[in-house]
Design an enzyme around this catalytic site. Structure first.
Site, PDB file in Angstrom:
ATOM      1  N   LEU A 155      15.675  -4.580   0.111  1.00 11.49           N
ATOM      2  CA  LEU A 155      15.438  -5.968   0.521  1.00 11.49           C
ATOM      3  C   LEU A 155      14.019  -6.402   0.186  1.00 11.49           C
ATOM      4  O   LEU A 155      13.099  -5.586   0.114  1.00 11.49           O
ATOM      5  CB  LEU A 155      15.714  -6.147   2.013  1.00 11.49           C
ATOM      6  CG  LEU A 155      14.872  -5.389   3.050  1.00 11.49           C
ATOM      7  CD1 LEU A 155      13.524  -6.013   3.264  1.00 11.49           C
ATOM      8  CD2 LEU A 155      15.636  -5.334   4.362  1.00 11.49           C
ATOM      9  N   PHE A 255      11.029 -11.936 -12.386  1.00 14.86           N
ATOM     10  CA  PHE A 255       9.821 -11.109 -12.300  1.00 14.86           C
ATOM     11  C   PHE A 255       8.975 -11.212 -13.562  1.00 14.86           C
ATOM     12  O   PHE A 255       8.408 -10.227 -14.030  1.00 14.86           O
ATOM     13  CB  PHE A 255      10.178  -9.655 -11.937  1.00 14.86           C
ATOM     14  CG  PHE A 255      10.324  -9.502 -10.449  1.00 14.86           C
ATOM     15  CD1 PHE A 255      11.322 -10.196  -9.786  1.00 14.86           C
ATOM     16  CD2 PHE A 255       9.458  -8.730  -9.703  1.00 14.86           C
ATOM     17  CE1 PHE A 255      11.443 -10.129  -8.414  1.00 14.86           C
ATOM     18  CE2 PHE A 255       9.563  -8.650  -8.326  1.00 14.86           C
ATOM     19  CZ  PHE A 255      10.563  -9.352  -7.689  1.00 14.86           C
ATOM     20  N   CYS A 266       5.025  -2.801  -0.313  1.00 17.47           N
ATOM     21  CA  CYS A 266       5.845  -1.862  -1.092  1.00 17.47           C
ATOM     22  C   CYS A 266       5.304  -1.531  -2.471  1.00 17.47           C
ATOM     23  O   CYS A 266       5.044  -0.364  -2.751  1.00 17.47           O
ATOM     24  CB  CYS A 266       7.260  -2.408  -1.204  1.00 17.47           C
ATOM     25  SG  CYS A 266       8.088  -2.397   0.386  1.00 17.47           S
ATOM     26  N   LYS A 325       3.168 -12.999  -0.334  1.00 13.51           N
ATOM     27  CA  LYS A 325       4.126 -13.829  -1.068  1.00 13.51           C
ATOM     28  C   LYS A 325       4.629 -14.885  -0.100  1.00 13.51           C
ATOM     29  O   LYS A 325       4.447 -14.744   1.120  1.00 13.51           O
ATOM     30  CB  LYS A 325       5.288 -12.995  -1.616  1.00 13.51           C
ATOM     31  CG  LYS A 325       6.127 -12.318  -0.527  1.00 13.51           C
ATOM     32  CD  LYS A 325       7.251 -11.505  -1.098  1.00 13.51           C
ATOM     33  CE  LYS A 325       8.499 -12.332  -1.253  1.00 13.51           C
ATOM     34  NZ  LYS A 325       9.688 -11.505  -1.580  1.00 13.51           N
ATOM     35  N   ARG A 332      -0.115  -7.418   4.177  1.00 17.88           N
ATOM     36  CA  ARG A 332      -0.459  -6.077   3.679  1.00 17.88           C
ATOM     37  C   ARG A 332      -0.645  -6.113   2.158  1.00 17.88           C
ATOM     38  O   ARG A 332       0.233  -6.566   1.434  1.00 17.88           O
ATOM     39  CB  ARG A 332       0.632  -5.070   4.067  1.00 17.88           C
ATOM     40  CG  ARG A 332       0.645  -4.767   5.570  1.00 17.88           C
ATOM     41  CD  ARG A 332       1.751  -3.820   5.951  1.00 17.88           C
ATOM     42  NE  ARG A 332       3.066  -4.446   5.956  1.00 17.88           N
ATOM     43  CZ  ARG A 332       4.186  -3.818   6.327  1.00 17.88           C
ATOM     44  NH1 ARG A 332       4.139  -2.568   6.722  1.00 17.88           N
ATOM     45  NH2 ARG A 332       5.337  -4.451   6.311  1.00 17.88           N
TER      46      ARG A 332
HETATM   47  N1  LIG Z   1       8.812  -3.979   4.257  1.00 16.56           N
HETATM   48  C1  LIG Z   1       9.714  -3.975   3.284  1.00 16.56           C
HETATM   49  O1  LIG Z   1      10.001  -4.998   2.672  1.00 16.56           O
HETATM   50  C2  LIG Z   1      10.416  -2.702   2.899  1.00 16.56           C
HETATM   51  C3  LIG Z   1      11.542  -2.773   2.049  1.00 16.56           C
HETATM   52  C4  LIG Z   1      12.177  -1.584   1.684  1.00 16.56           C
HETATM   53  C5  LIG Z   1      11.724  -0.371   2.174  1.00 16.56           C
HETATM   54  N2  LIG Z   1      10.636  -0.336   2.985  1.00 16.56           N
HETATM   55  C6  LIG Z   1      10.217   0.972   3.537  1.00 16.56           C
HETATM   56  O2  LIG Z   1      10.753   1.063   4.871  1.00 16.56           O
HETATM   57  C7  LIG Z   1       9.851   1.778   5.727  1.00 16.56           C
HETATM   58  C8  LIG Z   1       9.482   0.907   6.919  1.00 16.56           C
HETATM   59  O3  LIG Z   1       8.756  -0.200   6.457  1.00 16.56           O
HETATM   60  P1  LIG Z   1       8.415  -1.450   7.393  1.00 16.56           P
HETATM   61  O4  LIG Z   1       7.730  -2.431   6.522  1.00 16.56           O
HETATM   62  O5  LIG Z   1       9.619  -1.857   8.167  1.00 16.56           O
HETATM   63  O6  LIG Z   1       7.366  -0.750   8.407  1.00 16.56           O
HETATM   64  P2  LIG Z   1       6.728  -1.394   9.727  1.00 16.56           P
HETATM   65  O7  LIG Z   1       5.372  -0.804   9.849  1.00 16.56           O
HETATM   66  O8  LIG Z   1       6.894  -2.874   9.707  1.00 16.56           O
HETATM   67  O9  LIG Z   1       7.643  -0.838  10.913  1.00 16.56           O
HETATM   68  C9  LIG Z   1       7.651   0.483  11.357  1.00 16.56           C
HETATM   69  C10 LIG Z   1       8.036   0.487  12.843  1.00 16.56           C
HETATM   70  O10 LIG Z   1       8.252   1.852  13.264  1.00 16.56           O
HETATM   71  C11 LIG Z   1       7.739   1.982  14.589  1.00 16.56           C
HETATM   72  N3  LIG Z   1       7.504   3.403  14.882  1.00 16.56           N
HETATM   73  C12 LIG Z   1       6.524   4.218  14.419  1.00 16.56           C
HETATM   74  N4  LIG Z   1       6.687   5.478  14.880  1.00 16.56           N
HETATM   75  C13 LIG Z   1       7.804   5.466  15.666  1.00 16.56           C
HETATM   76  C14 LIG Z   1       8.504   6.449  16.401  1.00 16.56           C
HETATM   77  N5  LIG Z   1       8.098   7.732  16.457  1.00 16.56           N
HETATM   78  N6  LIG Z   1       9.616   6.074  17.076  1.00 16.56           N
HETATM   79  C15 LIG Z   1      10.047   4.786  17.059  1.00 16.56           C
HETATM   80  N7  LIG Z   1       9.425   3.811  16.357  1.00 16.56           N
HETATM   81  C16 LIG Z   1       8.322   4.141  15.682  1.00 16.56           C
HETATM   82  C17 LIG Z   1       6.478   1.137  14.585  1.00 16.56           C
HETATM   83  O11 LIG Z   1       6.081   0.814  15.905  1.00 16.56           O
HETATM   84  C18 LIG Z   1       6.946  -0.086  13.765  1.00 16.56           C
HETATM   85  O12 LIG Z   1       7.496  -1.085  14.596  1.00 16.56           O
HETATM   86  C19 LIG Z   1       8.676   2.181   4.821  1.00 16.56           C
HETATM   87  O13 LIG Z   1       8.905   3.465   4.316  1.00 16.56           O
HETATM   88  C20 LIG Z   1       8.724   1.158   3.705  1.00 16.56           C
HETATM   89  O14 LIG Z   1       8.150   1.658   2.503  1.00 16.56           O
HETATM   90  C21 LIG Z   1       9.984  -1.471   3.372  1.00 16.56           C
HETATM   91  O1  LIG Z   2       7.363 -12.632 -11.097  1.00 12.34           O
HETATM   92  C1  LIG Z   2       6.772 -12.177 -10.109  1.00 12.34           C
HETATM   93  C2  LIG Z   2       7.446 -11.652  -8.976  1.00 12.34           C
HETATM   94  C3  LIG Z   2       6.692 -11.151  -7.924  1.00 12.34           C
HETATM   95  N1  LIG Z   2       5.340 -11.161  -7.972  1.00 12.34           N
HETATM   96  C4  LIG Z   2       4.558 -10.578  -6.841  1.00 12.34           C
HETATM   97  O2  LIG Z   2       5.068  -9.277  -6.568  1.00 12.34           O
HETATM   98  C5  LIG Z   2       4.896  -8.963  -5.185  1.00 12.34           C
HETATM   99  C6  LIG Z   2       6.195  -8.428  -4.608  1.00 12.34           C
HETATM  100  O3  LIG Z   2       7.165  -9.467  -4.577  1.00 12.34           O
HETATM  101  P1  LIG Z   2       8.693  -9.201  -4.170  1.00 12.34           P
HETATM  102  O4  LIG Z   2       9.216  -8.090  -4.971  1.00 12.34           O
HETATM  103  O5  LIG Z   2       9.413 -10.478  -4.237  1.00 12.34           O
HETATM  104  O6  LIG Z   2       8.539  -8.831  -2.636  1.00 12.34           O
HETATM  105  P2  LIG Z   2       8.691  -7.488  -1.755  1.00 12.34           P
HETATM  106  O7  LIG Z   2       9.146  -7.929  -0.430  1.00 12.34           O
HETATM  107  O8  LIG Z   2       7.437  -6.697  -1.866  1.00 12.34           O
HETATM  108  O9  LIG Z   2       9.910  -6.676  -2.420  1.00 12.34           O
HETATM  109  C7  LIG Z   2       9.721  -5.549  -3.266  1.00 12.34           C
HETATM  110  O10 LIG Z   2       9.466  -4.384  -2.508  1.00 12.34           O
HETATM  111  C8  LIG Z   2      10.503  -4.079  -1.531  1.00 12.34           C
HETATM  112  C9  LIG Z   2      10.028  -2.889  -0.728  1.00 12.34           C
HETATM  113  O11 LIG Z   2      10.212  -1.678  -1.378  1.00 12.34           O
HETATM  114  C10 LIG Z   2      11.799  -3.814  -2.278  1.00 12.34           C
HETATM  115  O12 LIG Z   2      12.802  -3.467  -1.330  1.00 12.34           O
HETATM  116  C11 LIG Z   2      12.186  -5.035  -3.104  1.00 12.34           C
HETATM  117  O13 LIG Z   2      13.363  -4.768  -3.841  1.00 12.34           O
HETATM  118  C12 LIG Z   2      11.030  -5.363  -4.053  1.00 12.34           C
HETATM  119  O14 LIG Z   2      11.311  -6.556  -4.786  1.00 12.34           O
HETATM  120  C13 LIG Z   2       4.404 -10.253  -4.522  1.00 12.34           C
HETATM  121  O15 LIG Z   2       3.002 -10.155  -4.317  1.00 12.34           O
HETATM  122  C14 LIG Z   2       4.728 -11.340  -5.526  1.00 12.34           C
HETATM  123  O16 LIG Z   2       3.828 -12.421  -5.451  1.00 12.34           O
HETATM  124  C15 LIG Z   2       4.666 -11.679  -9.067  1.00 12.34           C
HETATM  125  O17 LIG Z   2       3.430 -11.674  -9.125  1.00 12.34           O
HETATM  126  N2  LIG Z   2       5.408 -12.184 -10.119  1.00 12.34           N
END
Ligand SMILES: NC(=O)c1ccc[n+]([C@@H]2O[C@H](COP(=O)([O-])OP(=O)(O)OC[C@H]3O[C@@H](n4cnc5c(N)ncnc54)[C@H](O)[C@@H]3O)[C@@H](O)[C@H]2O)c1
Ligand SMILES: O=c1ccn([C@@H]2O[C@H](COP(=O)(O)OP(=O)(O)O[C@H]3O[C@H](CO)[C@@H](O)[C@H](O)[C@H]3O)[C@@H](O)[C@H]2O)c(=O)[nH]1
Length: 428
Positions: A155, A255, A266, A325, A332
């Protein structure tokens, strides 16, 4: 099914609310009491379009939150959606994930029934064993079967709910048919309505797919930024070039937006982590290293363009956009961070504006001024740097008239060129 989601951040809250929406009985577990209280009050602890509505609809019904691991064993499966932050050398810190895995394992020690622990967090393939060990340490000789699978999440922030509920692909990384069947059951209500690709593989390959996905997309952006910088040298519009190459479906139109670079929780973390893991194994991934280098240079290039028009020393300078974004309050690794730092080094009085991310940026830069609208930020400003492509910046017009020096250096091609302002695009 009865499902636990451990960790209620960006991924965990989306996952928990969406699983509830798919009809599952969901318990969200987080160590942060405020997060748990928010969820139980029917509010999402993070800003994500559509999430508040889902949480409000299901909280108190088939979605509840708790700080306790006490009833973990009553569920069929537990997702771990815990942060995996970067360490100094770029590798990921899996200590918080291991701690959650161990607590989950402890709670499964007396489990009679089978239980699947599913890693949602993004972890490099070699780290899976650490999670397996942590779960096994806690669970010991549980009567039921306890296994670890991976199910990486793709996502995007800002469209998290939509992406989760309508994915292009789901990836199941499992070691047994049983674990695969549990994941199939969890996703069955979603897959029944959507023709998403289902990739079934082992846990290590599944996590590598996640890293390859992000590394590829980040590198694609760095490549268009590199090409965009060349375009700028030649006085060519990088967007016109990008639109044209995007027509080749081997390249694809998405992209390809050049600008101030990729930020967020990420891309920077994941690219650094896969580079660090590769180096540890003895391989230097040269293209990925170059992608990071180009990305690190873009904010500096934005500032250098600004220097060509404004001497920032002692001047009020607006930074439009603080989130990494649009559509999110997440700051972050936002490109706004090096931009603000660069302006501070130049002695500017920085005024920042973002529609939703101000509070998060305030933690990082408590000393700068924050205002409630782009218009207020521009008032009396000697120049503006545009860092986030929020739609509202595209609608700005007479607000520019109130600037002391109407210079706009746009890192996202969102502001329209207009009479009365000196407009400079980063790659066009
Ligand atoms: N943010 C994204 O868009 C995204 C997308 C895909 C994958 N990921 C991955 O998913 C993972 C989580 O990312 P996030 O952005 O949701 O992190 P986040 O920091 O927003 O959330 C992590 C949560 O875990 C909780 N936590 C920590 N230790 C805990 C424990 N022992 N028991 C219960 N809760 C606990 C924290 O309090 C926090 O609320 C990461 O590995 C990230 O790389 C993130
Ligand atoms: O053409 C583009 C597209 C994106 N961005 C930048 O790239 C970053 C990431 O954007 P985006 O990928 O849309 O957002 P994220 O929520 O970080 O999502 C990425 O990171 C997630 C966490 O791993 C993955 O799950 C998603 O598939 C992956 O797209 C941002 O700073 C955007 O401004 C650009 O500069 N140019």
């Amino acid at each position: 099914m009865n499902i636990n989601v451990v960790g209620s951040g960006y991924v965990g809250t989306t996952l928990a609310a969406c699983l509830a929406d798919l009809g599952h009985d969901v318990t969200a577990i987080d160590i942060d009491e405020d997060v748990v209280a928010e969820l139980n009050a029917g509010r999402a602890p993070i800003h994500e379009p559509g999430l508040d509505e889902l949480v409000a609809e299901h909280a108190g019904e088939n979605l509840r939150a708790t700080t306790s691991y006490e009833n973990v064993a009553e569920a069929d499966a537990t997702f771990l959606a815990i942060q995996t932050p970067s360490r100094e050398d770029g590798s990921i810190d899996v200590a918080p994930l291991e701690a959650a895995a161990e607590m989950t394992g402890d709670a499964l020690a007396d489990a009679e029934d089978d239980h699947l622990v599913i890693v949602k967090s993004t972890i490099t393939p070699p780290k899976i064993d650490a999670v397996r060990d942590a779960v096994a340490e806690g669970a010991g000789e549980a009567a039921g079967r306890v296994e670890v699978a991976t199910n990486p999440e793709f996502l995007r922030e800002g469209t998290a709910v939509e992406d989760f509920l309508d994915p292009q692909k789901v990836v199941f990384g499992t070691d047994s048919e049983w674990a695969g069947a549990v994941l199939e059951d969890i996703y069955a209500p979603l897959l029944a309505d959507h023709d998403a690709h289902v990739v079934r593989t082992d846990p290590e390959t599944a996590t590598m797919i996640k890293y390859a996905n992000n590394a590829f997309l980040a590198t694609k952006i760095s490549l268009i930024n590199d090409l965009g910088n060349v375009c700028k040298e030649f006085g060519i519009d990088a967007y016109e070039v990008a639109d044209a190459i995007g027509l080749d479906d081997r390249i694809g139109e998405r992209f390809l937006r050049s600008g101030v670079g990729w930020g967020g929780s990420c891309f920077p973390k994941d690219v650094a982590a896969i580079i660090a893991a590769a180096r540890e194994s003895g391989y230097d991934p040269a293209v990925l290293e170059a992608a990071v280098e180009v990305n690190d240079r873009q904010p500096e290039r934005l500032l250098e363009l600004f220097d060509e028009h404004v001497d920032a020393e002692g001047k009020r300078v607006a930074v439009l956009g603080l989130a990494f974004k649009p559509g999110t309050d997440d700051t972050r690794n936002s490109r706004a961070i090096p931009v603000i730092e660069g302006l501070q080094e130049r002695g500017a009085d920085v005024v920042g504006y973002d529609p939703v991310a101000t509070e998060n940026m305030r933690d990082r830069f408590p000393g700068i001024e924050y205002v409630d609208s782009a218009g207020e930020a521009l008032e009396g400003a000697s120049g503006a740097l545009v860092v986030t492509d929020w739609d509202e910046f595209g609608a700005l017009d007479e607000e520019f008239d109130a600037m002391a020096e109407p210079v706009v250096v746009d890192g996202r091609r969102i502001v329209d060129r207009r009479e009365g302002i000196t407009y400079e695009g980063l790659t066009w």
